[in-house]
Design a protein around this motif. Structure first.
Motif, PDB file in Angstrom:
ATOM      1  N   THR A  51      -6.803   1.753  -2.088  1.00  0.00           N
ATOM      2  CA  THR A  51      -7.003   1.805  -0.628  1.00  0.00           C
ATOM      3  C   THR A  51      -6.381   0.383   0.119  1.00  0.00           C
ATOM      4  N   TYR A  52      -6.243   0.661   1.136  1.00  0.00           N
ATOM      5  CA  TYR A  52      -5.836  -0.735   2.144  1.00  0.00           C
ATOM      6  C   TYR A  52      -6.770  -1.927   1.740  1.00  0.00           C
TER       7      TYR A  52
ATOM      8  N   TYR B 261       0.704  -1.384   0.053  1.00  0.00           N
ATOM      9  CA  TYR B 261       0.040   0.116   0.011  1.00  0.00           C
ATOM     10  C   TYR B 261       0.838   1.296   0.134  1.00  0.00           C
TER      11      TYR B 261
ATOM     12  N   ARG C  55       0.668   3.713  -3.219  1.00  0.00           N
ATOM     13  CA  ARG C  55       0.160   4.910  -2.648  1.00  0.00           C
ATOM     14  C   ARG C  55       1.152   6.183  -3.037  1.00  0.00           C
TER      15      ARG C  55
ATOM     16  N   LYS D 202      -4.347   5.578  -6.913  1.00  0.00           N
ATOM     17  CA  LYS D 202      -5.255   5.582  -5.837  1.00  0.00           C
ATOM     18  C   LYS D 202      -5.863   4.436  -5.554  1.00  0.00           C
TER      19      LYS D 202
END
Length: 82
Positions: free
Chosen positions: A35-36, A23, A27, A33
């Motif tokens: 997300t976890y 991540y 990121r 873009k």
């Protein structure tokens, strides 16, 4: 029974370490873009192709985790020799 718990929790530590490292890499270095939860759960649709992608996602997370932990061990060994 005790070894089962050690394997399970050790495996979970590697998985979550890999997700975290992956991540941070995607990121902040690659500027994507993500997300976890996307990296943790993969794709939520249920199709054969998506299942293979989820398996590949999990293997990538574990590979990042193992690689990071080996890097940490290498750094500790090198620093202890100084």
């Amino acid at each position: 029974m005790e070894t089962l718990f050690k394997l399970f929790f050790g495996n979970m530590i590697v998985l979550h370490t890999g997700i975290s490292v992956r991540y941070l890499y995607l990121r902040f270095i690659r500027r994507k873009k993500v997300t976890y939860s996307e990296l943790k759960n993969g794709i939520s649709n249920k199709a054969n192709q998506d299942d293979m992608e989820n398996v590949n996602n999990e293997f990538a997370n574990r590979a990042y985790g193992c690689g990071f932990l080996m890097f940490v061990v290498l750094v500790i060994v090198l620093l202890s020799r100084i």
